[in-house]
Scaffold this motif. Structure first.
Motif, PDB file in Angstrom:
ATOM      1  N   LEU A  41       0.852  -1.182   0.000  1.00  0.00           N
ATOM      2  CA  LEU A  41       0.000   0.000   0.000  1.00  0.00           C
ATOM      3  C   LEU A  41       0.891   1.236   0.000  1.00  0.00           C
ATOM      4  CD1 LEU A  41      -1.252  -2.285   2.090  1.00  0.00           C
ATOM      5  CD2 LEU A  41      -2.906  -0.530   2.484  1.00  0.00           C
ATOM      6  N   PRO A  42       0.360   2.402  -0.376  1.00  0.00           N
ATOM      7  CA  PRO A  42       1.157   3.622  -0.275  1.00  0.00           C
ATOM      8  C   PRO A  42       1.615   3.856   1.164  1.00  0.00           C
ATOM      9  CG  PRO A  42      -0.834   4.016  -1.563  1.00  0.00           C
ATOM     10  CD  PRO A  42      -0.964   2.653  -0.947  1.00  0.00           C
ATOM     11  N   LYS A  43       2.848   4.332   1.319  1.00  0.00           N
ATOM     12  CA  LYS A  43       3.423   4.593   2.641  1.00  0.00           C
ATOM     13  C   LYS A  43       2.506   5.508   3.450  1.00  0.00           C
ATOM     14  CE  LYS A  43       7.431   3.954   4.816  1.00  0.00           C
ATOM     15  NZ  LYS A  43       7.874   2.616   5.119  1.00  0.00           N
ATOM     16  N   GLY A  44       2.243   5.144   4.706  1.00  0.00           N
ATOM     17  CA  GLY A  44       1.402   5.941   5.591  1.00  0.00           C
ATOM     18  C   GLY A  44      -0.087   5.682   5.460  1.00  0.00           C
ATOM     19  N   SER A  45      -0.465   4.739   4.611  1.00  0.00           N
ATOM     20  CA  SER A  45      -1.892   4.417   4.439  1.00  0.00           C
ATOM     21  C   SER A  45      -2.459   3.810   5.720  1.00  0.00           C
ATOM     22  CB  SER A  45      -2.084   3.404   3.305  1.00  0.00           C
ATOM     23  OG  SER A  45      -1.661   3.924   2.093  1.00  0.00           O
ATOM     24  N   LYS A  46      -3.752   4.001   5.902  1.00  0.00           N
ATOM     25  CA  LYS A  46      -4.456   3.354   7.001  1.00  0.00           C
ATOM     26  C   LYS A  46      -5.400   2.343   6.378  1.00  0.00           C
ATOM     27  CE  LYS A  46      -3.952   7.053  10.144  1.00  0.00           C
ATOM     28  NZ  LYS A  46      -4.369   7.940  11.098  1.00  0.00           N
ATOM     29  N   ALA A  47      -5.136   1.075   6.629  1.00  0.00           N
ATOM     30  CA  ALA A  47      -5.954   0.037   6.005  1.00  0.00           C
ATOM     31  C   ALA A  47      -5.909  -1.230   6.847  1.00  0.00           C
ATOM     32  CB  ALA A  47      -5.469  -0.251   4.593  1.00  0.00           C
ATOM     33  N   ASP A  48      -6.956  -2.011   6.722  1.00  0.00           N
ATOM     34  CA  ASP A  48      -6.997  -3.346   7.306  1.00  0.00           C
ATOM     35  C   ASP A  48      -6.843  -4.326   6.163  1.00  0.00           C
ATOM     36  OD1 ASP A  48      -7.540  -2.649  10.068  1.00  0.00           O
ATOM     37  OD2 ASP A  48      -9.525  -2.047   9.366  1.00  0.00           O
ATOM     38  N   VAL A  49      -5.940  -5.277   6.331  1.00  0.00           N
ATOM     39  CA  VAL A  49      -5.637  -6.265   5.304  1.00  0.00           C
ATOM     40  C   VAL A  49      -5.929  -7.642   5.881  1.00  0.00           C
ATOM     41  CG1 VAL A  49      -3.776  -7.253   3.906  1.00  0.00           C
ATOM     42  CG2 VAL A  49      -3.865  -4.783   4.298  1.00  0.00           C
ATOM     43  N   SER A  50      -6.633  -8.469   5.131  1.00  0.00           N
ATOM     44  CA  SER A  50      -6.935  -9.817   5.614  1.00  0.00           C
ATOM     45  C   SER A  50      -7.163 -10.746   4.426  1.00  0.00           C
ATOM     46  CB  SER A  50      -8.167  -9.815   6.527  1.00  0.00           C
ATOM     47  OG  SER A  50      -9.312  -9.400   5.808  1.00  0.00           O
ATOM     48  N   ALA A  51      -7.272 -12.023   4.743  1.00  0.00           N
ATOM     49  CA  ALA A  51      -7.584 -13.031   3.729  1.00  0.00           C
ATOM     50  C   ALA A  51      -8.353 -14.147   4.413  1.00  0.00           C
ATOM     51  CB  ALA A  51      -6.315 -13.585   3.094  1.00  0.00           C
ATOM     52  N   SER A  52      -9.075 -14.877   3.623  1.00  0.00           N
ATOM     53  CA  SER A  52      -9.698 -16.104   4.116  1.00  0.00           C
ATOM     54  C   SER A  52      -9.620 -17.132   3.008  1.00  0.00           C
ATOM     55  CB  SER A  52     -11.152 -15.871   4.547  1.00  0.00           C
ATOM     56  OG  SER A  52     -11.920 -15.429   3.463  1.00  0.00           O
ATOM     57  N   TYR A  53      -9.349 -18.356   3.404  1.00  0.00           N
ATOM     58  CA  TYR A  53      -9.406 -19.411   2.407  1.00  0.00           C
ATOM     59  C   TYR A  53     -10.325 -20.498   2.923  1.00  0.00           C
ATOM     60  CZ  TYR A  53      -5.243 -21.502   4.812  1.00  0.00           C
ATOM     61  OH  TYR A  53      -4.344 -22.004   5.714  1.00  0.00           O
ATOM     62  N   SER A  54     -11.017 -21.115   1.987  1.00  0.00           N
ATOM     63  CA  SER A  54     -12.018 -22.105   2.366  1.00  0.00           C
ATOM     64  C   SER A  54     -11.890 -23.341   1.501  1.00  0.00           C
ATOM     65  CB  SER A  54     -13.430 -21.520   2.254  1.00  0.00           C
ATOM     66  OG  SER A  54     -13.663 -21.102   0.935  1.00  0.00           O
ATOM     67  N   ALA A  55     -12.353 -24.447   2.052  1.00  0.00           N
ATOM     68  CA  ALA A  55     -12.371 -25.719   1.340  1.00  0.00           C
ATOM     69  C   ALA A  55     -13.814 -26.177   1.227  1.00  0.00           C
ATOM     70  CB  ALA A  55     -11.558 -26.768   2.087  1.00  0.00           C
ATOM     71  N   ALA A  94     -20.362 -28.636  -0.510  1.00  0.00           N
ATOM     72  CA  ALA A  94     -20.570 -28.316   0.902  1.00  0.00           C
ATOM     73  C   ALA A  94     -19.291 -27.723   1.494  1.00  0.00           C
ATOM     74  CB  ALA A  94     -20.966 -29.568   1.673  1.00  0.00           C
ATOM     75  N   LEU A  95     -19.458 -26.672   2.299  1.00  0.00           N
ATOM     76  CA  LEU A  95     -18.323 -26.046   2.968  1.00  0.00           C
ATOM     77  C   LEU A  95     -17.763 -26.998   4.016  1.00  0.00           C
ATOM     78  CD1 LEU A  95     -16.590 -23.485   3.395  1.00  0.00           C
ATOM     79  CD2 LEU A  95     -18.265 -22.789   5.111  1.00  0.00           C
ATOM     80  N   VAL A  96     -16.444 -27.219   3.982  1.00  0.00           N
ATOM     81  CA  VAL A  96     -15.781 -28.104   4.935  1.00  0.00           C
ATOM     82  C   VAL A  96     -15.085 -27.288   6.018  1.00  0.00           C
ATOM     83  CG1 VAL A  96     -14.006 -29.883   5.215  1.00  0.00           C
ATOM     84  CG2 VAL A  96     -15.503 -29.907   3.202  1.00  0.00           C
ATOM     85  N   THR A  97     -14.348 -26.239   5.623  1.00  0.00           N
ATOM     86  CA  THR A  97     -13.654 -25.404   6.598  1.00  0.00           C
ATOM     87  C   THR A  97     -13.337 -24.052   5.989  1.00  0.00           C
ATOM     88  OG1 THR A  97     -11.835 -25.319   8.206  1.00  0.00           O
ATOM     89  CG2 THR A  97     -11.296 -26.150   6.005  1.00  0.00           C
TER      90      THR A  97
END
Length: 187
Positions: free
Chosen positions: A95-109, A116-119
């Motif tokens: 991200l640009p230096k000094g940015s305010k952001a929340d970064v996340s990820a999710s992975y699913s099986a 059908a969702l397993v996890t």
């Protein structure tokens, strides 16, 4: 790593098929700063080589995805489409230096036969070079997993402490992580 950017790490993601399960990952950025930002998501395999992933909404495989013009208070996401075989890796989100952001990820099986969702696994992005605390429950009935990544071009030292619920030190160690390397542990 680029010193002109704020860099966040997603230390593990999964994409592809393992014969029974279909894995895909969604990367998310929420812009809590006052101005719009452009974000780069670079994906790597566990040994640090670029790992091309296919976007869920179509388009060619690439190891670099741009999320453009994320407005103040807005968000953007990028979802992967499963490959023909299971691959794991890590992501570097710039991200640009000094940015305010929340970064996340999710992975699913999901089950390949029934969908059908397993996890689902959710991961908060960790700012590169930061000190962090990760809660984990270790018992005969629960499993914990964690991943550590070194995206740098040279080895780094990591000092880790495991504490009991009462704060007492259960174990501590110093580890050296090779350059551009990821390691995931499951207990």
């Amino acid at each position: 790593l680029d010193d002109t950017k704020d860099v966040y790490l997603i230390p593990q993601f999964a994409v592809g098929n393992d014969g029974q399960l279909r894995w895909n990952t969604n990367f998310r950025v929420i812009n809590s700063g006052p101005t719009a930002i452009d974000v780069t998501v670079d994906t790597y395999d566990t040994k640090g080589s670029p790992l091309p992933v296919r976007p869920l909404n179509g388009g060619p495989s690439s190891s670099r995805t741009m999320l453009k013009d994320i407005k103040s208070g807005g968000s953007a996401s990028f979802s992967t489409q499963p490959n023909d075989f299971l691959e794991r890796g890590y992501a570097v989100i710039s991200l640009p230096k000094g940015s305010k952001a929340d970064v996340s990820a999710s992975y699913s099986a999901t089950n390949q036969g029934t969908d059908a969702l397993v996890t689902t696994v959710s991961i908060d992005g960790v700012k590169a070079g930061s000190v962090f605390t990760m809660p984990a429950i270790v018992s005969s009935r629960n499993n914990s997993a964690f991943a550590i990544v070194n995206p740098n071009d040279s080895p780094i030292g990591i000092y880790a402490i495991a504490r009991k619920q009462n704060g007492e030190v259960a174990a501590e160690t110093t580890m050296t992580y090779n350059a551009r390397h990821q390691n995931a542990l499951f207990t």
